[in-house]
Design an enzyme around this catalytic site. Structure first.
Site, PDB file in Angstrom:
ATOM      1  N   HIS A  81     -26.228  36.566  22.398  1.00 35.17           N
ATOM      2  CA  HIS A  81     -26.067  35.898  20.941  1.00 35.17           C
ATOM      3  C   HIS A  81     -27.099  34.838  20.759  1.00 35.17           C
ATOM      4  O   HIS A  81     -26.912  33.674  21.039  1.00 35.17           O
ATOM      5  CB  HIS A  81     -24.302  35.190  21.133  1.00 35.17           C
ATOM      6  CG  HIS A  81     -23.203  36.218  20.786  1.00 35.17           C
ATOM      7  ND1 HIS A  81     -22.953  36.865  19.878  1.00 35.17           N
ATOM      8  CD2 HIS A  81     -22.888  36.723  22.163  1.00 35.17           C
ATOM      9  CE1 HIS A  81     -21.842  37.604  20.062  1.00 35.17           C
ATOM     10  NE2 HIS A  81     -21.768  37.832  21.571  1.00 35.17           N
ATOM     11  N   GLU A 100     -27.693  33.715  18.110  1.00 32.38           N
ATOM     12  CA  GLU A 100     -27.570  32.533  17.091  1.00 32.38           C
ATOM     13  C   GLU A 100     -26.845  31.369  17.813  1.00 32.38           C
ATOM     14  O   GLU A 100     -27.047  30.225  17.106  1.00 32.38           O
ATOM     15  CB  GLU A 100     -26.368  33.067  16.145  1.00 32.38           C
ATOM     16  CG  GLU A 100     -25.000  33.343  16.539  1.00 32.38           C
ATOM     17  CD  GLU A 100     -24.736  34.650  17.500  1.00 32.38           C
ATOM     18  OE1 GLU A 100     -25.854  35.332  17.801  1.00 32.38           O
ATOM     19  OE2 GLU A 100     -23.687  35.012  17.682  1.00 32.38           O
ATOM     20  N   CYS A 157     -24.719  42.041  19.905  1.00 32.99           N
ATOM     21  CA  CYS A 157     -23.715  42.342  20.849  1.00 32.99           C
ATOM     22  C   CYS A 157     -23.152  43.518  20.075  1.00 32.99           C
ATOM     23  O   CYS A 157     -23.619  44.597  20.543  1.00 32.99           O
ATOM     24  CB  CYS A 157     -22.827  41.073  20.756  1.00 32.99           C
ATOM     25  SG  CYS A 157     -22.185  41.084  22.394  1.00 32.99           S
TER      26      CYS A 157
HETATM   27  N1  GLN Z   1     -16.767  44.253  22.178  1.00 40.84           N
HETATM   28  C1  GLN Z   1     -17.844  44.295  22.640  1.00 40.84           C
HETATM   29  C2  GLN Z   1     -17.745  43.993  24.063  1.00 40.84           C
HETATM   30  O1  GLN Z   1     -16.929  43.164  24.701  1.00 40.84           O
HETATM   31  C3  GLN Z   1     -18.884  43.172  22.023  1.00 40.84           C
HETATM   32  C4  GLN Z   1     -18.628  41.874  22.098  1.00 40.84           C
HETATM   33  C5  GLN Z   1     -19.272  41.100  21.138  1.00 40.84           C
HETATM   34  O2  GLN Z   1     -19.740  41.359  20.277  1.00 40.84           O
HETATM   35  N2  GLN Z   1     -19.354  39.554  21.345  1.00 40.84           N
HETATM   36  O3  GLN Z   1     -18.916  44.128  24.820  1.00 40.84           O
END
Ligand code: GLN
Length: 547
Positions: free
Chosen positions: A519, A521, A380
């Site tokens: 994600h 994970e 992310c």
């Molecule tokens: N802050 C970033 C976004 O909103 C990444 C979010 C995250 O890593 N879950 O896109």
């Protein structure tokens, strides 16, 4: 119709109620039953989505896009049952539902009270989908005696009365502190906790007692006598070297047998625990160790990256190595050269995160991994930072940045390689967002499909071209810069089905460098390690020359 198991906690918090619930779920499955696990949290936030990871640990996201408590992650990891929006509720949500109904006039002029309106709302939640499984396990957050918890305890008390006799069971988790000076294991706090429970009308059927060592027979008998449970319903939960030993340990202690006995399920089907035995064996007897640096922001609190820590362990299980994850605060690299910190690690992971703090350090970590040929997994925000690094250092965009950060304090001189996502497709519908939207529940959340490029590394790792992964982000890499980046070796190897949103990037001439917008994970399990974590740890193992 489901049988209900209510899991409550006493004496102190953080005893591992979620883990005990999850392990019990796995044990019931091993005996051929179907289960669903739920969490009821007494805090007043509507969901944990707006809470800092420092407050409440990681936010676990479900396929259907709910932002939930990290215990739902334990439930999924142990049972493989995908959690749903309806498996997690907070007092905030309950009250907000009740107040919404009141405003709508649903209560026909009645005075709204905790009993019955709030408790009915809680009971309705517990009942959802009760015909779908053999056992419904409901964990109540916090400890008995907390003010916010009272309506929940009252609701489960009523619930057990509403159901036919013998359909509900109460399991209470407590701590037996060991007093070194006198060499004694103390049962008094547990007695008090049970007394407190009974004063609100709940008599526990099973006691699960956390302790550092074994519980001597004398203390078991004392607990049974003073807390009014059967001696075989005092289950010792000793500290374990790995959480994945919990199903086997609880089984040895007779937890699942005690549950089946309490429900008069006889003869009890024999459990098949061979898969858990294999996992425990792989954890206890690794062939070596790999070191992974996790360069993040919330490094002081272990629970902030719970699923990542677990997914790395799963990658280790798949490769028969112990994964030693070391957490490094990304801000350090804004002051210091990352090389002395990162040299010696077999792989580098940059996890998700929010806000600008530490991001320049994450960019440095990505640069180190890319240029020094160290395996890199960016998740992310970790992918976004890897793209910004490549844009700045490979694609001649020195001012590359993200709209999430206040790069030039509003002067907007930077190149927004990562931009605020305002519109996307979910199923057949279009979702729209504005900068001024409220923060709660407005991100691109939950499961989305992605298509992988034929011949890419990720296609090989996943063993297919269509994947579905969980998301939680507001910002997105702009495909406007794709050609420039691909020309310099950063391949966009996974895209949303409409081809508009980059989901995966990988560096071509590199042993293993992958960034993912989702994600992975959240979907990894000890019995089924996620392909990306399995292969990332394999790459770390190759890099450590263990093979
Ligand atoms: N802050 C970033 C976004 O909103 C990444 C979010 C995250 O890593 N879950 O896109």
């Amino acid at each position: 119709m489901a049988r209900f198991i209510f899991i409550t906690g006493g004496v102190v918090s953080s005893l591992g109620k979620g883990l005990a619930s999850a392990a019990l779920g796995a044990l019931l499955q091993a005996r051929g039953f179907t289960v669903r696990l739920r969490k009821l949290d007494p805090y007043l936030n509507v969901d944990p989505g707006t809470m800092s990871p420092f407050e409440h640990g990681e936010v676990f996201v479900t396929d259907d896009g709910a932002e939930t408590d990290l215990d739902l992650g334990h439930y999924e990891r142990f049972t493989g049952v995908a959690a749903r929006m309806t498996d997690s509720i907070s007092a905030g949500r309950i009250y907000s539902n009740v107040l919404e109904k009141e405003r709508r006039g649903d209560y026909l002029g009645k005075t709204i009270q905790v009993i019955p309106h709030v408790t009915n709302e809680i009971k309705d939640f517990i009942r959802l989908g009760e015909d779908e499984v053999d056992f419904m396990l409901c964990e109540i957050g916090g400890t008995v005696g907390d003010i916010e918890g009272l309506p929940f305890f009252e609701a489960i008390r009523q619930f057990s009365q509403d159901k036919p006799r013998g359909q509900c069971l109460f399991m209470h988790l407590t701590l037996l502190p060991y007093i070194k000076a006198s060499g004694e294991l103390k049962t008094k706090p547990t007695q008090h906790s049970v007394k407190e429970l009974r004063s609100i009308g709940i008599a526990p059927d099973i006691l699960v007692c956390r302790s550092e060592g074994p519980i001597p027979q004398k203390e078991r008998e004392k607990l049974a006598l003073f807390c009014n449970v059967r001696p075989d319903c005092v289950i010792a939960a000793q500290d374990l070297s790995s959480i994945y030993e919990a199903p086997l340990a609880y089984h040895r202690e007779g937890m699942d047998q005690a549950v089946l006995d309490a429900f008069h399920i006889s003869p009890a089907p024999k459990p098949d625990l061979s898969r858990w035995e294999d996992v425990a064996d792989r954890i206890a007897n690794p062939e070596g160790e790999v070191r992974v640096a996790v360069v993040g922001k919330y490094t002081q609190l272990e629970d902030a990256y719970k699923s990542i820590a677990e997914a790395l362990t799963h990658g280790g299980i798949a490769n028969r190595v112990r994964v030693k994850a070391e957490w490094i605060d990304a801000e350090i690299f804004e002051r210091e050269d990352p090389a002395p910190w990162l040299e010696g690690f077999d792989a580098i992971l940059v996890p998700g995160g929010f806000g600008e703090r530490g991001t320049e350090g994450k960019i440095k970590a990505a640069q180190f991994a890319r240029t020094r040929m160290v395996p890199y997994l960016g998740i992310c925000l970790g992918m976004q930072m890897a793209v910004i690094e490549a844009a700045r250092n490979l694609a001649d965009l020195p001012n590359a940045g993200s709209e999430e950060f206040d790069h030039d304090a509003g002067k907007k001189r930077f190149t927004p390689v990562v931009y605020h996502l305002k519109e996307w497709v979910q199923g057949n519908a279009k979702v729209k967002r504005k900068l001024t939207d409220a923060k709660g529940g407005t991100m691109r959340l939950g499961a989305y499909d992605a298509l992988l490029r034929t011949g890419s590394r990720v296609a090989q790792i996943y063993g297919g071209l269509a994947i579905e992964e969980r998301h939680r982000h507001r910002y997105e890499v702009d495909i406007k810069y794709r050609d420039a980046l691909e020309a310099r070796g950063l391949r966009f190897s996974g895209m949303s089905p409409d081809g508009r949103l980059p989901e995966i990037v990988e560096v071509e001439d590199h042993p293993w460098f992958i960034g993912v917008q989702f994600h992975p994970e959240l979907k990894s399990k000890p019995l089924e390690p996620h392909p990306l974590f399995r292969d990332f740890v394999r790459a770390a193992k190759d890099n450590s020359r263990l093979v």
